[in-house]
Design a protein around this motif. Sequence first.
Motif, PDB file in Angstrom:
ATOM      1  N   THR A   6      48.812  31.976  42.150  1.00  0.00           N
ATOM      2  CA  THR A   6      47.371  31.598  42.353  1.00  0.00           C
ATOM      3  C   THR A   6      46.877  32.804  42.317  1.00  0.00           C
ATOM      4  O   THR A   6      45.400  32.790  42.212  1.00  0.00           O
ATOM      5  CB  THR A   6      47.322  30.518  43.647  1.00  0.00           C
ATOM      6  N   LYS A   7      47.424  34.142  42.712  1.00  0.00           N
ATOM      7  CA  LYS A   7      46.577  35.275  42.597  1.00  0.00           C
ATOM      8  C   LYS A   7      46.274  35.945  41.300  1.00  0.00           C
ATOM      9  O   LYS A   7      45.516  36.934  41.369  1.00  0.00           O
ATOM     10  CB  LYS A   7      47.418  36.279  43.669  1.00  0.00           C
ATOM     11  N   PRO A  11      40.864  30.532  38.869  1.00  0.00           N
ATOM     12  CA  PRO A  11      40.820  29.335  39.874  1.00  0.00           C
ATOM     13  C   PRO A  11      40.643  28.222  39.021  1.00  0.00           C
ATOM     14  O   PRO A  11      39.996  28.094  38.134  1.00  0.00           O
ATOM     15  CB  PRO A  11      39.715  29.892  40.702  1.00  0.00           C
ATOM     16  N   SER A  48      32.579  33.743  40.999  1.00  0.00           N
ATOM     17  CA  SER A  48      33.829  33.438  40.316  1.00  0.00           C
ATOM     18  C   SER A  48      34.000  31.973  39.701  1.00  0.00           C
ATOM     19  O   SER A  48      34.745  32.013  38.748  1.00  0.00           O
ATOM     20  CB  SER A  48      34.786  33.133  41.801  1.00  0.00           C
ATOM     21  N   THR A  49      33.137  31.009  40.202  1.00  0.00           N
ATOM     22  CA  THR A  49      33.039  30.130  39.559  1.00  0.00           C
ATOM     23  C   THR A  49      32.695  30.084  38.013  1.00  0.00           C
ATOM     24  O   THR A  49      33.021  29.526  36.960  1.00  0.00           O
ATOM     25  CB  THR A  49      32.172  29.066  40.171  1.00  0.00           C
ATOM     26  N   ALA A  52      35.228  31.534  36.049  1.00  0.00           N
ATOM     27  CA  ALA A  52      36.294  30.580  35.655  1.00  0.00           C
ATOM     28  C   ALA A  52      35.676  29.461  34.443  1.00  0.00           C
ATOM     29  O   ALA A  52      36.400  29.150  33.645  1.00  0.00           O
ATOM     30  CB  ALA A  52      36.749  29.785  36.794  1.00  0.00           C
ATOM     31  N   TRP A  66      43.715  37.442  35.278  1.00  0.00           N
ATOM     32  CA  TRP A  66      42.774  37.207  36.506  1.00  0.00           C
ATOM     33  C   TRP A  66      43.473  37.764  37.875  1.00  0.00           C
ATOM     34  O   TRP A  66      44.924  37.637  38.096  1.00  0.00           O
ATOM     35  CB  TRP A  66      42.453  35.858  36.614  1.00  0.00           C
ATOM     36  N   SER A  68      42.933  37.844  42.145  1.00  0.00           N
ATOM     37  CA  SER A  68      41.967  37.375  42.982  1.00  0.00           C
ATOM     38  C   SER A  68      42.459  38.258  44.031  1.00  0.00           C
ATOM     39  O   SER A  68      43.451  38.306  44.724  1.00  0.00           O
ATOM     40  CB  SER A  68      42.377  36.010  43.519  1.00  0.00           C
ATOM     41  N   ASP A 133      38.425  39.873  40.950  1.00  0.00           N
ATOM     42  CA  ASP A 133      37.930  39.357  41.589  1.00  0.00           C
ATOM     43  C   ASP A 133      37.612  39.727  43.262  1.00  0.00           C
ATOM     44  O   ASP A 133      38.732  40.188  43.602  1.00  0.00           O
ATOM     45  CB  ASP A 133      38.098  37.896  41.557  1.00  0.00           C
TER      46      ASP A 133
END
Length: 328
Positions: A6-7, A11, A48-49, A52, A66, A68, A133
């Motif tokens: 997930t990192k 997202p 971030s949205t 994405a 990506w 995070s 990010d």
Amino acid sequence: MHVAATKISPPPLSPDKTVHRPLLLETLDTRTLEQIVLVSAPAGFGKSTMLAQWIRQENMADQCAWISLEIQDNSPAPFLNLLIQSIHRVYPESCRATLALMSSTTPISFDQILSSMVNCLNHLDASLYIILDDLQLIHEPVILNSINFMVDHLPRHCFLIFSTREDPPLELSRLRVSGRLLEIRQDQLKFSTPEAVEFVSNVTHLDVDGQLIAHLNEKAEGWVAGLKLAMLSLKTFPGDSQTDGMSLDRLQMFNGKDKFVFDFLMEQVLTSLPAHIRTFMGVISFLDRFCAPLCRAVTRDNQSESHLRFMEDNNLFLVPLDNTRTWF
């Protein structure tokens, strides 16, 4: 070194909980995209949205490395591992030589690994988009120097995209002059009235008159998180469980003292600031507009101009009222 998937993955997005923003996404047209992209705005403006959404719209998840970032990544070894692993995820064959160097028992310098990565990427036959990010969490000089190195030496088919609450210490003026920098800031990220209406309707599922939403969006100055917090506050308004029929009187009661807004600002913004900046902001908060001399007169702080520059550089909800950045 193992990295949580997930990192190093974009997202996930729920289509029914996001607002389609075609005009904003057009600025990220991959056919004309500058090599360096800086998305810089305060907390809660949807940075971030938006990125994405862009990745999903362009169907380029398999070209996007990506990362995070978190506070614990502010160290050379973890950062470099994240960077290499994120690239390896989308192009498994691209960084094998670099991964071999990293696992070698022979001492290898940070610069050697970084140079190896750049050389490997030079042989890619497709585009690569590296997204960092929450870059504001990185302050380690070695890491910042490595980012500067990438800015100067990445091959042309590789792009660097920074999402941050404060401008990174890069030579932004040089990048602007060379035409290599695209900047997306608070003015572009803030919600328009139609976007605010769509957000309230599709995301919060509240039945609110469009004119009231327009008033609320103006009050929040297009701040995405502010609009969401406002709707949450109004939805839980004491003594009224209805989600419709919200009046202008109720709307006027929403401000920065609202519990949800206060908690958000404390958790996401204020607690990480130096104490003297928090004190300065509190003293001048009653001013509708201000400049350094006025702030000096009010606070009796001779460092007022420096404090204002800090606030501007760190995207602390400061809006310049002129091109010379004298009045805010």
